[in-house]
Design an enzyme around this catalytic site. Sequence first.
Site, PDB file in Angstrom:
ATOM      1  N   ASP A   1       0.815  -1.348   0.159  1.00  0.00           N
ATOM      2  CA  ASP A   1       0.028   0.054  -0.207  1.00  0.00           C
ATOM      3  C   ASP A   1       0.856   1.122   0.021  1.00  0.00           C
ATOM      4  O   ASP A   1       1.862   1.262   0.774  1.00  0.00           O
ATOM      5  CB  ASP A   1      -0.983  -0.015   1.339  1.00  0.00           C
TER       6      ASP A   1
ATOM      7  N   GLU B   1      14.645 -14.318  -0.643  1.00  0.00           N
ATOM      8  CA  GLU B   1      15.258 -15.560   0.101  1.00  0.00           C
ATOM      9  C   GLU B   1      14.151 -16.606  -0.079  1.00  0.00           C
ATOM     10  O   GLU B   1      14.639 -17.920   0.425  1.00  0.00           O
ATOM     11  CB  GLU B   1      15.473 -14.992   1.419  1.00  0.00           C
TER      12      GLU B   1
END
Length: 551
Positions: A214, A274
């Site tokens: 957002d 990751e």
Amino acid sequence: MNVQNNATLNRSLQVSSYWWRGGVIYQIYPRSFQDSNGDGIGDLNGITERLGYIASLGVDAIWISPFFKSPMKDFGYDVSDYRAVDPMFGTMEDFQTLLGQAHEQGLKVMIDLVLSHTSDQHPWFSESRASQENPKADWYVWADAKSDGTAPNNWLSIFGGSAWQWDSRRQQYYLHNFLSSQPDLNFHCSDVQDALLDVARFWLDLGVDGFRLDTINFYFHDKQLRDNPALPMDQRNSSIAPQVNPYNHQDHLHSKSQPENIAFLERLRALTDEYPDRACLGEIGDAQRGLEIMGDYTTGDKRMHMCYAFEFLEKRALTAAYTKHVFDQLEEKAGDAWPCWAFSNHDVQRHASRWNLDETALRQHAVLMMCLRGSACLYQGEELGLPEADVPFENLQDPYGIEFWPEFKGRDGCRTPMVWMAQDEQSGFSTSSPWLPVSTAQAERAVDQSERDPNSMLHHYRRAIALRHAHSALRSGTQTEMTQNGSVLSFFREDDAEQIFCAFNLGSSAIEASLPQGEWRSIGGELGSVYGIGTVKLDAAQFCLLVRETR
């Protein structure tokens, strides 16, 4: 060590299926999707109940608007605990069930992270406002008053008035780009960045497939707190705020979109990488520099995977000239950017009403969305062709609409409950009175009615999404030679396997369109695509799709 947390695998994990690149993402506004417990408010279990329907659309992923613990002053976009599910929506176990069942259905799950600000009821803010010396004193944006007691500068809130609120505890002002109950975090503080990255890791460890971020360009502010300059009168036509809002009078040069943001986005991307097959989608709220910022935020493979700006969420209709202008600007300012397009979402009037589209034009726009280069976001109910609901003032919940009524009616009209059953009192959304009234005009297009009609908008959307998935060039190929000839927009999509020619008459009268030379075959006939040789007559809202192999 968990293999997902092994940083040495970063590079290999970046080589993934890239499901997000050209993917179709279905946005769910949880308060209004499905109520499973009869309290009139949608919840996580309600979403789980409807996963089969969502999967039947053929979309790749769902994006769930915030369900974190919150006082709900801005309906979940004011977070008081990033690691907890608000009881209104269920429990963490409910979310994990949703996540697991979505994955079983082949759906990715993206959650809506609101990092630029918190609720004023977040423990971080409670500690920060307690004094000017406490450990979290600089976790939010605090500033002294001017000598006359007024706010530190001229920055304005999107929700109206000054972006600064006086706090008697600290005897200082704090910054809030939205409601005064949504204080802005201070991203210039490294501890804040670390804490928010820990939040992201928490949800990645739970197994979410990515984040919709957002107000991604609101993270940093100008440390010098310089005044924003005035915006010239001819540039005050903004999709970010209603025209009656003085927010449009400024060029928000210093209150958002700061260069320091890039380094944080790279930290967030490194964390995301990751984990295999994750993606970040950023929302860019900037009326003047949206496409340029999109380029800055998505260039290379160290920043965001994709972003969306507000060009196709504006009041301005998608004419051939305007659509070409947007893509010309995208090519000029952000040629390497990967955009994500939306016509509707939870913050703007539904595009069926905003652009005053008839049934034929709505169908054409659905196909256009699936043909444009970039990923696509569909907002719940869009696949039914829902118009904007008319919510009377006495039923309004949105503070934005209440503030600027009647010239701006707020966002409740696009947030009314999803319509599942045409003849049910609450359209199958709930067994009790819902938080916003069900729209009778929308109920006529309910899912049960639409399922029975093979020519319904719902089935049309399914076919349009299937077309995108059937042609790799539409999903992730290049886009070239976009031209505008009168009301006709045409372009090519191409990859190693195929080339597709697309022509759309975005006008209100028939026009002749030129077709490319060579051996082509027609596709999309079941969607309304027409075929010709040399030229083709396109009636209003008609289109032509042609394909040929390139191998």
